[in-house]
Scaffold this active site. Sequence first.
Site: not given
Length: 292
Positions: A52, A96, A119
């Site tokens: 990322k 994460q 997200d």
Amino acid sequence: MNLIDGKKISEELKREIAAKTAAIIDTDGTPPHLAAVLVGDDPASQSYIKSKEKSCQAVGFTSSVYRYPSDISEQQLIDAIDFLNKDDEIHGFIVQLPLPAHINADRVLQRIDPAKDVDGFHPVNIGRLALGLPSYLPATPAGIMLLLEKSGIETEGKHCVVLGRSNIVGTPVSLLMSRKAKPGNSTVTLCHSKTTDLPSIIRQADILIAAIGQPEFVKGSMVKEGAVVIDVGIHRVDDDSEKGYHITGDVDFNEVAPRCSYITPVPGGVGPMTVVSLLLNTFKAYNKEIYG
Ligand code: NDP
């Protein structure tokens, strides 16, 4: 059979994002900033975060990683989230997953300001998605919709069968496919481990989205001639090749591909689109497109 080249489509989208970012830097000098929270030292999580960061660099975004030891308490992590929520220099951030077992991931994710939840996992964003309101879409379902759109695949009036009902793939993509939108307007059947006679339902699919987490589960005999097949699965399967393994999806590509009108390969199909969707969400957060 047409191969849906996710790698190529994602590269084109990244070039567009990079051009827009360069224009921003030229005018006011502050590019979009995506931050990530990483707890512990799980190698897969570390490698996702690294990729990322690399993608952010490639398009000119600022990226930062907030690393915490695996014994961080839930309250300390929530305090860290509050800090990121308030930091005006960070436009969007992700936590994460997975988090260590002693931390309640739902409580942590729900603490993220929905306006920074790039997200798209916050209940407010999922709720807005379900209502057809603008929201940050979860990255993998958003990537699938982009693949369908960029490949010019008609979804209206089609029967779409989704295999898997997870919160990150199956459930949101089933909502997106049934939404009054383009792509969308499909009639959707959402299948899971309690579905009876799965092969007969899969055989009805004009569009099949497989996110079941079972290597090569979908066989040629299950797929209708001319179907569009989107394979979300990613599995590393050991073999006796030089590398010692190969990557495969939830679909038996060799059997299924000859029957399809369109199919995504694994790797190189849905996978590369996921990170692009995250970048697009970060751009929306930068422009305050969803929450003003
Ligand atoms: P989950 O394990 O969270 O969900 C799997 C779903 O499939 C569940 O709903 C489960 O049903 C259902 N299921 C499992 N086995 C069967 C079966 N035999 N028959 C019918 N339904 C079944 O998976 P994810 O959604 O997180 O991921 C799915 C796949 O996609 C994985 O291979 C993952 O690696 C991959 N993935 C790829 C991404 C990408 O960027 N390309 C991103 C995210 C995931 P039930 O709910 O009843 O348990």
